[in-house]
Motif scaffolding. Structure first.
Motif, PDB file in Angstrom:
ATOM      1  N   GLY A  52       0.727  -1.204  -0.055  1.00  8.77           N
ATOM      2  CA  GLY A  52      -0.007   0.041  -0.064  1.00  8.77           C
ATOM      3  C   GLY A  52       0.802   1.321  -0.122  1.00  8.77           C
ATOM      4  N   PRO A  53       1.795   1.562  -0.976  1.00  6.65           N
ATOM      5  CA  PRO A  53       2.598   2.734  -0.803  1.00  6.65           C
ATOM      6  C   PRO A  53       1.895   3.614  -1.595  1.00  6.65           C
ATOM      7  CG  PRO A  53       3.383   1.224  -2.386  1.00  6.65           C
ATOM      8  CD  PRO A  53       2.440   0.384  -1.755  1.00  6.65           C
ATOM      9  N   THR A  54       2.220   4.931  -1.170  1.00  7.44           N
ATOM     10  CA  THR A  54       1.678   6.150  -1.871  1.00  7.44           C
ATOM     11  C   THR A  54       2.228   6.243  -3.165  1.00  7.44           C
ATOM     12  OG1 THR A  54       3.338   7.526  -1.141  1.00  7.44           O
ATOM     13  CG2 THR A  54       1.231   7.394   0.345  1.00  7.44           C
ATOM     14  N   GLY A  55       1.786   7.186  -4.070  1.00  3.41           N
ATOM     15  CA  GLY A  55       2.132   7.327  -5.353  1.00  3.41           C
ATOM     16  C   GLY A  55       3.705   7.775  -5.248  1.00  3.41           C
ATOM     17  N   SER A  56       4.146   8.660  -4.265  1.00  2.41           N
ATOM     18  CA  SER A  56       5.436   9.404  -3.998  1.00  2.41           C
ATOM     19  C   SER A  56       6.282   8.279  -3.526  1.00  2.41           C
ATOM     20  CB  SER A  56       5.452  10.340  -3.040  1.00  2.41           C
ATOM     21  OG  SER A  56       6.643  10.897  -2.514  1.00  2.41           O
ATOM     22  N   GLN A  57       5.845   7.136  -2.450  1.00  2.00           N
ATOM     23  CA  GLN A  57       6.653   6.156  -1.973  1.00  2.00           C
ATOM     24  C   GLN A  57       6.895   5.122  -3.193  1.00  2.00           C
ATOM     25  OE1 GLN A  57       4.034   4.854   1.267  1.00  2.00           O
ATOM     26  NE2 GLN A  57       5.539   5.651   2.569  1.00  2.00           N
ATOM     27  N   LEU A  58       6.063   4.878  -4.201  1.00  2.00           N
ATOM     28  CA  LEU A  58       6.228   4.047  -5.487  1.00  2.00           C
ATOM     29  C   LEU A  58       7.212   4.334  -6.101  1.00  2.00           C
ATOM     30  CD1 LEU A  58       4.732   1.515  -6.124  1.00  2.00           C
ATOM     31  CD2 LEU A  58       3.309   2.866  -7.638  1.00  2.00           C
ATOM     32  N   LEU A  59       7.256   5.725  -6.302  1.00  2.00           N
ATOM     33  CA  LEU A  59       8.467   6.422  -7.247  1.00  2.00           C
ATOM     34  C   LEU A  59       9.787   6.024  -6.350  1.00  2.00           C
ATOM     35  CD1 LEU A  59       6.831   9.903  -8.712  1.00  2.00           C
ATOM     36  CD2 LEU A  59       7.469   7.756  -9.899  1.00  2.00           C
ATOM     37  N   TRP A  60       9.754   6.497  -5.074  1.00  2.00           N
ATOM     38  CA  TRP A  60      10.866   6.130  -4.299  1.00  2.00           C
ATOM     39  C   TRP A  60      11.464   4.968  -4.513  1.00  2.00           C
ATOM     40  CZ3 TRP A  60      14.544   9.313  -2.745  1.00  2.00           C
ATOM     41  CH2 TRP A  60      14.255  10.591  -2.301  1.00  2.00           C
ATOM     42  N   GLY A 417      14.994  10.170 -15.224  1.00  3.60           N
ATOM     43  CA  GLY A 417      13.939   9.990 -15.885  1.00  3.60           C
ATOM     44  C   GLY A 417      12.762   9.551 -15.410  1.00  3.60           C
ATOM     45  N   ILE A 418      12.809   8.651 -14.310  1.00  2.86           N
ATOM     46  CA  ILE A 418      11.774   8.155 -13.585  1.00  2.86           C
ATOM     47  C   ILE A 418      11.268   9.390 -12.781  1.00  2.86           C
ATOM     48  CG2 ILE A 418      10.965   7.078 -11.485  1.00  2.86           C
ATOM     49  CD1 ILE A 418      13.231   4.736 -12.681  1.00  2.86           C
ATOM     50  N   ALA A 419      12.179  10.205 -12.298  1.00  2.00           N
ATOM     51  CA  ALA A 419      11.485  11.418 -11.543  1.00  2.00           C
ATOM     52  C   ALA A 419      10.765  12.313 -12.355  1.00  2.00           C
ATOM     53  CB  ALA A 419      12.596  12.191 -10.920  1.00  2.00           C
ATOM     54  N   LEU A 420      11.464  12.821 -13.532  1.00  5.19           N
ATOM     55  CA  LEU A 420      10.680  13.766 -14.502  1.00  5.19           C
ATOM     56  C   LEU A 420       9.729  13.051 -15.361  1.00  5.19           C
ATOM     57  CD1 LEU A 420      13.812  15.539 -15.755  1.00  5.19           C
ATOM     58  CD2 LEU A 420      12.391  16.248 -13.931  1.00  5.19           C
ATOM     59  N   LEU A 421       9.827  12.131 -16.025  1.00  2.00           N
ATOM     60  CA  LEU A 421       8.760  11.575 -16.865  1.00  2.00           C
ATOM     61  C   LEU A 421       7.908  10.863 -16.018  1.00  2.00           C
ATOM     62  CD1 LEU A 421      10.823  10.005 -19.832  1.00  2.00           C
ATOM     63  CD2 LEU A 421       9.747  12.068 -19.608  1.00  2.00           C
ATOM     64  N   GLY A 422       8.380  10.017 -14.935  1.00  2.00           N
ATOM     65  CA  GLY A 422       7.502   9.487 -14.023  1.00  2.00           C
ATOM     66  C   GLY A 422       6.464  10.529 -13.198  1.00  2.00           C
ATOM     67  N   SER A 423       6.956  11.789 -13.183  1.00  2.00           N
ATOM     68  CA  SER A 423       6.023  12.597 -12.461  1.00  2.00           C
ATOM     69  C   SER A 423       5.214  13.198 -13.504  1.00  2.00           C
ATOM     70  CB  SER A 423       6.895  13.732 -12.091  1.00  2.00           C
ATOM     71  OG  SER A 423       8.002  13.492 -11.038  1.00  2.00           O
ATOM     72  N   ILE A 424       5.465  13.127 -14.844  1.00  2.51           N
ATOM     73  CA  ILE A 424       4.408  13.549 -16.047  1.00  2.51           C
ATOM     74  C   ILE A 424       3.154  12.479 -15.731  1.00  2.51           C
ATOM     75  CG2 ILE A 424       4.105  13.530 -18.386  1.00  2.51           C
ATOM     76  CD1 ILE A 424       6.746  14.937 -18.677  1.00  2.51           C
ATOM     77  N   VAL A 425       3.425  11.409 -15.645  1.00  6.65           N
ATOM     78  CA  VAL A 425       2.574  10.206 -15.629  1.00  6.65           C
ATOM     79  C   VAL A 425       1.703  10.291 -14.478  1.00  6.65           C
ATOM     80  CG1 VAL A 425       2.183   7.764 -15.666  1.00  6.65           C
ATOM     81  CG2 VAL A 425       3.952   8.596 -17.046  1.00  6.65           C
ATOM     82  N   THR A 426       2.232  10.483 -13.284  1.00  7.80           N
ATOM     83  CA  THR A 426       1.384  10.614 -12.219  1.00  7.80           C
ATOM     84  C   THR A 426       0.759  11.738 -12.188  1.00  7.80           C
ATOM     85  OG1 THR A 426       3.251   9.447 -10.853  1.00  7.80           O
ATOM     86  CG2 THR A 426       1.805  10.773  -9.690  1.00  7.80           C
ATOM     87  N   GLY A 427       1.286  12.774 -12.530  1.00  7.29           N
ATOM     88  CA  GLY A 427       0.442  14.287 -12.615  1.00  7.29           C
ATOM     89  C   GLY A 427      -0.581  14.277 -13.190  1.00  7.29           C
TER      90      GLY A 427
END
Length: 507
Positions: A52-60, A417-427
């Motif tokens: 059950g991670p949050t979206g931010s934890q999943l990126l981490w 890449g995960i931070a920037l492009l992943g943040s696009i997906v999440t946003g």
């Protein structure tokens, strides 16, 4: 500017006995890292459901490994140059296996993030040591090109083995089992490597400067963290302060290297235009690809409804293309030119990503498979030739540090890449219009939305799932378009920076 390194002149130096057997051990280490990197994306939906991670934890969970490894690669590569690359490789492989067990049995998102960070410490020892040992095993440039091609092909094969093996395991066991497949590979690597690998080090290394190690670690982690936080949550004081701290630490690191008699990293390496161009190409390529790769398994499983094993097989064309291209890349670069092969490969990847910007929920596999095949071929050509350029640009005594710079670019690109492009997906994903009664956690990740939909009445659950999937696909398509722009820009940069660069011919 071409490499000034002269080919070896003695038969003994050019044809070291047992070098191909030793290479087989080195590629096991590459396989270890590649498999670990690819199975995580496949296991993400199961981790979301269980922990059950949050979206931010999943990126981490996805990028903390890259953060730590990027901060330590230069230090570990330099350590191998000093105390012995074989020793560092075998100790690191043993630790990597042990920490994989800790990852497998993590019981909370926080524990898994910490375990991934520790795995990054061990992982930082592996890749620079393997490339540096190849540089010292193969003095003949043509043989070295083939060895680098095999090295790269194995990494690509690992990206295929990881999802397929992981898919099988996820179909029969819990998600932690995907980390345990590292153990048999590690055991073989260590037991066989003790016998087959020759030790190599810089004969005049100088001390290992701990201040430089600390500055490198703080600088890299703080800068990447700042980019991640700013991309995820917008400008704020905390990421700004972290970014300024990181930049100050990296500036101090560079200044210190220029004054030390035996620096951790010889900054004069970057004066070689081929070296700098190859490193930049690697960084931008991984930056453009990594966000897409991280979310592709979720698309195949949670949007298109494929089983884990089927999703693993669906990603196979990229690995097949990369293996095939990697094995012939050196020969093609000698026949054409370095910049033609690298720039052309990056352009092909960029165009393939551009085609994925038109993804929807029902995109047929022929389109997706063809795009992945082109991505694999283009990346296989580019990565193999840039690795060869980097190794051929430096004396063998500095092979560990040079390899570490290459791998740092790779890991930094992955994290960004995960931070920037992943943040696009999440946003984009978080903004979907949910039906009444939808729990707030459904907006955190597609895995959470899938779990929430199962607990709602059928019409409401179906409406939630359809809206969440569509929003996720919209974000993924936008990230693919952004990745395409990065890759096409990298292609142009490589064309100019690698002008006149050639691979060495045999002795």
């Amino acid at each position: 500017m071409t490499s000034t390194l002269q080919p070896a002149t003695t038969t003994e130096a050019v044809k070291r006995p047992g070098r191909w057997l030793a290479l087989s051990v080195l590629v096991l280490a590459v396989l270890l890292v590649a498999v670990d990197a690819t199975v995580l994306g496949l296991a993400t939906p199961y981790i979301s459901e269980d922990l059950g991670p949050t979206g931010s934890q999943l990126l981490w969970i996805g990028d903390v490994y890259s953060f730590v490894i990027a901060g330590l690669l230069v230090s570990m590569g330099s350590l191998g140059d000093r105390i012995g690359r074989k020793r560092v490789l075998l100790v690191g492989a043993t630790a990597f296996g042990a920490l994989s067990v800790l990852n497998a049995y993590a019981t909370s998102p926080e524990m898994l993030i910490a375990a991934r960070a520790l795995l990054g410490v061990a992982g930082a020892t592996l890749m620079p040591a393997t490339l540096a040992l190849i540089r010292n095993l193969f003095h003949d440039p043509r043989e070295r090109s083939l060895a680098v091609g095999i090295w790269g092909a194995t990494a690509s094969a690992g990206t295929a083995v990881g999802p397929i093996a992981g898919g099988f395991l996820l179909g029969h066991f819990w998600w932690g089992s995907v980390f345990l497949i590292n153990l048999p590979v590690m055991a073989v690597l260590v037991l066989v490597g003790i016998k087959l690998l020759p030790e190599s080090r810089n004969p005049r290394p100088g001390p290992w400067d701990l201040t430089s190690v600390l500055l490198s670690l703080v600088g890299m982690i703080a800068v990447v963290y700042a980019v991640k936080e700013a991309a995820s949550h917008g400008p704020a004081w905390e990421p700004l302060a972290a970014g300024l701290l990181g930049l100050a630490a990296l500036y101090a690191f560079v200044r210190r290297q220029l004054t030390l008699p035996a620096p951790l990293l010889d900054m004069r390496l970057f004066a070689h235009r081929g070296f700098s161009g190859a490193v930049l190409a690697d960084l931008l390529t991984i930056l453009g690809l990594s966000g897409l790769v991280f979310f592709l398994s979720q698309y195949l499983q949670l949007v298109q409804g494929r089983r884990p094993f089927e999703a693993g097989l669906a990603e196979l064309p990229a690995a097949v293309g990369a293996v095939a291209a990697g094995l012939v890349a050196g020969r093609v670069a000698r026949r054409l030119s370095v910049r033609t092969v690298v720039s052309g490969g990056l352009a092909a990847v960029g165009l393939a990503l551009a085609s994925l910007a038109f993804l929807d929920q029902s995109t047929g596999y022929p389109v997706l498979g063809a795009a992945l095949l082109v991505v694999g071929v283009g990346a296989g050509f580019s990565f193999t030739v840039t690795a060869d350029v980097i190794l051929g640009s430096v004396p063998k005594e500095q092979a560990g540090a040079a390899s570490a710079v290459s791998e740092t670019a790779y890991e930094l690109g992955a994290a960004l890449g995960i931070a920037l492009l992943g943040s696009i997906v999440t946003g984009v994903y978080r903004g979907f219009a949910a039906p009444a009664g939808t729990p707030a956690e459904a907006h955190e990740s597609l895995g959470s939305a899938t779990e929430a939909a199962a607990a709602l009445p059928s019409p409401t659950g179906e409406a939630l799932l359809d809206a969440a999937r569509q929003s996720f696909v919209d974000g993924l398509a936008l990230a693919a378009g952004a990745g395409a722009a990065v890759l096409l820009a990298a292609s142009v940069a490589a064309w100019f920076m690698l002008r006149g660069q050639k691979l060495e011919n045999g002795a």
